[in-house]
Design a protein around this motif. Structure first.
Motif, short mmCIF file in Angstrom:
data_model
loop_
_atom_site.label_atom_id
_atom_site.label_comp_id
_atom_site.label_asym_id
_atom_site.label_seq_id
_atom_site.Cartn_x
_atom_site.Cartn_y
_atom_site.Cartn_z
N LYS A 115 -21.19 9.83 55.40
CA LYS A 115 -20.72 10.71 54.33
C LYS A 115 -20.38 12.19 54.87
N TYR A 116 -19.48 12.37 53.99
CA TYR A 116 -18.82 13.67 54.49
C TYR A 116 -18.57 14.83 53.00
N VAL A 130 -4.90 15.86 43.05
CA VAL A 130 -5.32 15.51 44.56
C VAL A 130 -6.08 14.61 44.36
N LEU A 131 -5.93 13.62 45.37
CA LEU A 131 -6.58 12.10 45.43
C LEU A 131 -7.32 12.23 46.73
N ILE A 132 -8.70 11.67 46.86
CA ILE A 132 -9.22 11.52 48.24
C ILE A 132 -9.33 10.15 48.20
N ASN A 133 -9.06 9.47 49.13
CA ASN A 133 -8.92 7.88 49.49
C ASN A 133 -8.41 7.02 48.19
N PHE A 177 -16.08 18.48 47.63
CA PHE A 177 -16.40 17.20 47.05
C PHE A 177 -17.24 16.67 48.14
N ARG A 178 -18.51 16.13 47.48
CA ARG A 178 -19.48 15.61 48.42
C ARG A 178 -19.61 14.04 48.49
N ASP A 179 -20.41 13.48 49.42
CA ASP A 179 -20.61 12.13 49.46
C ASP A 179 -19.07 11.24 49.75
N MET A 224 -16.77 18.26 56.70
CA MET A 224 -17.90 18.39 57.36
C MET A 224 -18.80 17.18 57.17
N ARG A 225 -19.37 16.55 58.27
CA ARG A 225 -20.46 15.51 57.90
C ARG A 225 -21.80 15.98 57.23
#
Length: 122
Positions: free
Chosen positions: A40-41, A62-65, A90-92, A120-121
């Motif tokens: 998770k990042y 904005v799209l993440i994955n 944005f977490r996890d 960041m991990r």
């Protein structure tokens, strides 16, 4: 992939690292594909509006994955003005099956933009 890079020399308030917010990538539709290890990042996106002078002059998603993380995002409106640092965290965030985190910026008014990206991990 896509977009153009540029730099502003404007002073940026609201940050201890103004140089990060003076550089930017802009475009109608551009992306980053970043290889990461499983896990998770936390994804932190950094923005500052250095060009437009009114709300609604630059609006983008904005799209993440492939999933919308920000919809109708207006940096000027969010910061309540220009030359002010804005960060969105944005977490996890997990990599896709290929071990990548993909960030895509798609404009609806003018060009989308981002100044800096931090992953960041957790």
């Amino acid at each position: 992939s896509g977009g153009e890079v540029s730099r502003s020399w404007n002073g940026i308030s609201g940050t201890t690292e103004p140089e990060l917010f003076q550089h930017e990538r802009t475009g109608k539709d551009f992306s980053y594909t970043l290889p990461v290890l499983r896990g998770k990042y936390q994804v932190r996106l950094k923005f500052a509006e250095t060009a437009v002078k009114n709300k609604g002059e630059r609006v983008f998603d904005v799209l993440i994955n492939g999933k919308k993380a920000l919809t109708g995002f207006d940096v000027f409106k969010e910061a309540n003005g220009s030359d002010k640092a804005v960060e969105k965290t944005f977490r996890d965030v997990a990599p896709d099956a290929q071990g990548q985190i993909t960030l895509r910026f798609v404009s609806s008014v003018q060009a989308a933009k981002v100044c800096a990206i931090e992953i960041m991990r957790q």
